[in-house]
Design a protein around this motif. Structure first.
Motif, PDB file in Angstrom:
ATOM      1  N   THR A 284      20.268 -12.404  44.452  1.00 29.44           N
ATOM      2  CA  THR A 284      20.898 -11.204  45.007  1.00 29.44           C
ATOM      3  C   THR A 284      21.476 -11.482  46.389  1.00 29.44           C
ATOM      4  O   THR A 284      21.076 -12.421  47.085  1.00 29.44           O
ATOM      5  N   TRP A 285      22.418 -10.639  46.757  1.00 28.73           N
ATOM      6  CA  TRP A 285      22.959 -10.593  48.114  1.00 28.73           C
ATOM      7  C   TRP A 285      22.658  -9.218  48.699  1.00 28.73           C
ATOM      8  O   TRP A 285      22.845  -8.193  48.036  1.00 28.73           O
ATOM      9  N   HIS A 286      22.242  -9.215  49.949  1.00 25.61           N
ATOM     10  CA  HIS A 286      21.954  -8.007  50.688  1.00 25.61           C
ATOM     11  C   HIS A 286      22.721  -8.079  52.006  1.00 25.61           C
ATOM     12  O   HIS A 286      23.158  -9.172  52.414  1.00 25.61           O
ATOM     13  N   ARG A 287      22.837  -6.942  52.667  1.00 17.85           N
ATOM     14  CA  ARG A 287      23.449  -6.954  53.994  1.00 17.85           C
ATOM     15  C   ARG A 287      22.782  -5.917  54.878  1.00 17.85           C
ATOM     16  O   ARG A 287      22.228  -4.929  54.392  1.00 17.85           O
ATOM     17  N   GLN A 288      22.865  -6.185  56.164  1.00 20.38           N
ATOM     18  CA  GLN A 288      22.276  -5.269  57.143  1.00 20.38           C
ATOM     19  C   GLN A 288      23.212  -5.141  58.325  1.00 20.38           C
ATOM     20  O   GLN A 288      23.459  -6.129  59.040  1.00 20.38           O
TER      21      GLN A 288
ATOM     22  N   TYR B  18      22.440 -11.572  53.618  1.00 20.31           N
ATOM     23  CA  TYR B  18      21.285 -12.379  53.240  1.00 20.31           C
ATOM     24  C   TYR B  18      21.278 -12.591  51.728  1.00 20.31           C
ATOM     25  O   TYR B  18      21.517 -11.659  50.967  1.00 20.31           O
ATOM     26  N   CYS B  19      20.950 -13.805  51.313  1.00 23.62           N
ATOM     27  CA  CYS B  19      20.708 -14.033  49.893  1.00 23.62           C
ATOM     28  C   CYS B  19      19.201 -13.988  49.634  1.00 23.62           C
ATOM     29  O   CYS B  19      18.387 -14.182  50.543  1.00 23.62           O
ATOM     30  N   ASN B  20      18.888 -13.723  48.386  1.00 24.80           N
ATOM     31  CA  ASN B  20      17.489 -13.676  47.953  1.00 24.80           C
ATOM     32  C   ASN B  20      17.412 -14.248  46.553  1.00 24.80           C
ATOM     33  O   ASN B  20      18.298 -14.016  45.729  1.00 24.80           O
ATOM     34  N   ALA B  21      16.350 -14.987  46.284  1.00 21.14           N
ATOM     35  CA  ALA B  21      16.148 -15.551  44.948  1.00 21.14           C
ATOM     36  C   ALA B  21      14.707 -15.335  44.514  1.00 21.14           C
ATOM     37  O   ALA B  21      13.770 -15.650  45.263  1.00 21.14           O
ATOM     38  N   ASP B  22      14.560 -14.793  43.319  1.00 25.66           N
ATOM     39  CA  ASP B  22      13.244 -14.646  42.670  1.00 25.66           C
ATOM     40  C   ASP B  22      13.033 -15.931  41.876  1.00 25.66           C
ATOM     41  O   ASP B  22      13.781 -16.204  40.932  1.00 25.66           O
TER      42      ASP B  22
ATOM     43  N   GLN C  86      19.552   0.113  57.624  1.00 28.26           N
ATOM     44  CA  GLN C  86      18.599  -0.588  56.773  1.00 28.26           C
ATOM     45  C   GLN C  86      19.326  -1.642  55.939  1.00 28.26           C
ATOM     46  O   GLN C  86      20.516  -1.524  55.666  1.00 28.26           O
ATOM     47  N   ARG C  87      18.573  -2.657  55.537  1.00 22.08           N
ATOM     48  CA  ARG C  87      19.146  -3.676  54.666  1.00 22.08           C
ATOM     49  C   ARG C  87      19.448  -3.044  53.311  1.00 22.08           C
ATOM     50  O   ARG C  87      18.626  -2.301  52.775  1.00 22.08           O
ATOM     51  N   GLU C  88      20.625  -3.338  52.771  1.00 25.95           N
ATOM     52  CA  GLU C  88      21.011  -2.770  51.483  1.00 25.95           C
ATOM     53  C   GLU C  88      21.367  -3.857  50.485  1.00 25.95           C
ATOM     54  O   GLU C  88      21.888  -4.913  50.862  1.00 25.95           O
ATOM     55  N   LEU C  89      21.112  -3.567  49.229  1.00 26.35           N
ATOM     56  CA  LEU C  89      21.447  -4.477  48.145  1.00 26.35           C
ATOM     57  C   LEU C  89      22.939  -4.378  47.853  1.00 26.35           C
ATOM     58  O   LEU C  89      23.471  -3.290  47.636  1.00 26.35           O
ATOM     59  N   VAL C  90      23.596  -5.524  47.822  1.00 29.35           N
ATOM     60  CA  VAL C  90      25.041  -5.572  47.598  1.00 29.35           C
ATOM     61  C   VAL C  90      25.363  -5.957  46.153  1.00 29.35           C
ATOM     62  O   VAL C  90      26.189  -5.321  45.499  1.00 29.35           O
ATOM     63  N   ALA C  91      24.712  -7.017  45.662  1.00 26.40           N
ATOM     64  CA  ALA C  91      25.038  -7.508  44.327  1.00 26.40           C
ATOM     65  C   ALA C  91      23.858  -8.288  43.764  1.00 26.40           C
ATOM     66  O   ALA C  91      23.095  -8.907  44.517  1.00 26.40           O
ATOM     67  N   THR C  92      23.737  -8.250  42.433  1.00 19.52           N
ATOM     68  CA  THR C  92      22.674  -8.942  41.713  1.00 19.52           C
ATOM     69  C   THR C  92      23.268  -9.729  40.559  1.00 19.52           C
ATOM     70  O   THR C  92      24.199  -9.262  39.900  1.00 19.52           O
ATOM     71  N   ILE C  93      22.715 -10.914  40.321  1.00 24.93           N
ATOM     72  CA  ILE C  93      23.082 -11.671  39.131  1.00 24.93           C
ATOM     73  C   ILE C  93      21.799 -12.218  38.498  1.00 24.93           C
ATOM     74  O   ILE C  93      20.955 -12.811  39.180  1.00 24.93           O
ATOM     75  N   SER C  94      21.651 -11.991  37.207  1.00 28.11           N
ATOM     76  CA  SER C  94      20.469 -12.492  36.496  1.00 28.11           C
ATOM     77  C   SER C  94      20.655 -13.966  36.148  1.00 28.11           C
ATOM     78  O   SER C  94      21.743 -14.535  36.316  1.00 28.11           O
ATOM     79  N   ASN C  95      19.592 -14.583  35.636  1.00 32.53           N
ATOM     80  CA  ASN C  95      19.709 -15.992  35.261  1.00 32.53           C
ATOM     81  C   ASN C  95      20.618 -16.182  34.054  1.00 32.53           C
ATOM     82  O   ASN C  95      21.046 -17.294  33.754  1.00 32.53           O
ATOM     83  N   ARG C  96      20.943 -15.101  33.365  1.00 34.46           N
ATOM     84  CA  ARG C  96      21.868 -15.172  32.234  1.00 34.46           C
ATOM     85  C   ARG C  96      23.281 -14.747  32.621  1.00 34.46           C
ATOM     86  O   ARG C  96      24.168 -14.716  31.768  1.00 34.46           O
ATOM     87  N   GLY C  97      23.470 -14.377  33.880  1.00 32.81           N
ATOM     88  CA  GLY C  97      24.819 -14.059  34.356  1.00 32.81           C
ATOM     89  C   GLY C  97      25.182 -12.598  34.378  1.00 32.81           C
ATOM     90  O   GLY C  97      26.324 -12.257  34.725  1.00 32.81           O
ATOM     91  N   SER C  98      24.254 -11.706  34.034  1.00 38.08           N
ATOM     92  CA  SER C  98      24.537 -10.276  34.135  1.00 38.08           C
ATOM     93  C   SER C  98      24.624  -9.873  35.592  1.00 38.08           C
ATOM     94  O   SER C  98      23.800 -10.310  36.414  1.00 38.08           O
ATOM     95  N   THR C  99      25.586  -9.029  35.913  1.00 39.92           N
ATOM     96  CA  THR C  99      25.822  -8.671  37.312  1.00 39.92           C
ATOM     97  C   THR C  99      25.779  -7.166  37.534  1.00 39.92           C
ATOM     98  O   THR C  99      26.066  -6.376  36.619  1.00 39.92           O
TER      99      THR C  99
ATOM    100  N   VAL D 112      31.134  -1.889  47.011  1.00 34.37           N
ATOM    101  CA  VAL D 112      31.793  -3.197  46.925  1.00 34.37           C
ATOM    102  C   VAL D 112      32.391  -3.469  45.545  1.00 34.37           C
ATOM    103  O   VAL D 112      33.032  -4.504  45.350  1.00 34.37           O
ATOM    104  N   LYS D 113      32.180  -2.560  44.598  1.00 36.07           N
ATOM    105  CA  LYS D 113      32.702  -2.772  43.244  1.00 36.07           C
ATOM    106  C   LYS D 113      34.211  -2.962  43.276  1.00 36.07           C
ATOM    107  O   LYS D 113      34.930  -2.220  43.945  1.00 36.07           O
ATOM    108  N   GLY D 114      34.663  -3.961  42.531  1.00 38.67           N
ATOM    109  CA  GLY D 114      36.087  -4.252  42.466  1.00 38.67           C
ATOM    110  C   GLY D 114      36.590  -5.132  43.595  1.00 38.67           C
ATOM    111  O   GLY D 114      37.726  -5.602  43.553  1.00 38.67           O
ATOM    112  N   ARG D 115      35.761  -5.357  44.612  1.00 41.71           N
ATOM    113  CA  ARG D 115      36.171  -6.201  45.741  1.00 41.71           C
ATOM    114  C   ARG D 115      35.317  -7.461  45.864  1.00 41.71           C
ATOM    115  O   ARG D 115      35.825  -8.512  46.255  1.00 41.71           O
TER     116      ARG D 115
END
Length: 123
Positions: free
Chosen positions: A35-39, A94-98, A44-57, A63-66
């Motif tokens: 995931t990508w987050h920004r502050q 910030y990036c984050n990885a589970d 507060q820090r907010e979630l911007v985008a997520t991608i699963s290990n299979r590529g689902s986003t 930020v949609k469309g941009r």
């Protein structure tokens, strides 16, 4: 030892583009969601985008469309392509990885954060 190292960011004019990268390293077995987050200052820090290990986003509405999140599993790297940037996108990103990793003979699952990178959108 596991770490996430970010690169990219900087100063860009409104309407411009930037690409962020985040590379994971260490004794990693699997990386699940990335995931990508920004502050922004005073926010507060907010979630911007997520991608699963299979590529689902998934994306925040703002930020949609941009923005486009992608990953290269072989390189253990996640990217954030940011187009048509606006002043309100200014923040530390910030990036984050589970992920699952090992230490000796023991396996752990934990999420890790990158060090953060400044993105400033201004004319």
């Amino acid at each position: 030892q596991v770490q996430l190292v970010q690169s990219g960011g900087g100063l860009v004019q409104p309407g411009g583009s930037l690409r962020l990268s985040c590379a994971a390293s260490g004794s990693i077995v699997n990386i699940y969601d990335m995931t990508w987050h920004r502050q922004a200052p005073g926010e507060q820090r907010e979630l911007v985008a997520t991608i699963s290990n299979r590529g689902s986003t998934n994306y925040a509405d703002s930020v949609k469309g941009r923005f486009t999140i992608s990953r290269d599993n072989a390189k253990k790297t996640v990217y954030l392509q940011m187009n048509d940037l606006k002043p309100e996108d200014t923040a530390v990103y910030y990036c984050n990885a589970d992920l699952r990793y090992y230490s000796g003979t023991i396996y752990y699952r934990k999420d890790y954060w990158g060090q953060g990178t400044q993105v400033t959108v201004s004319s």
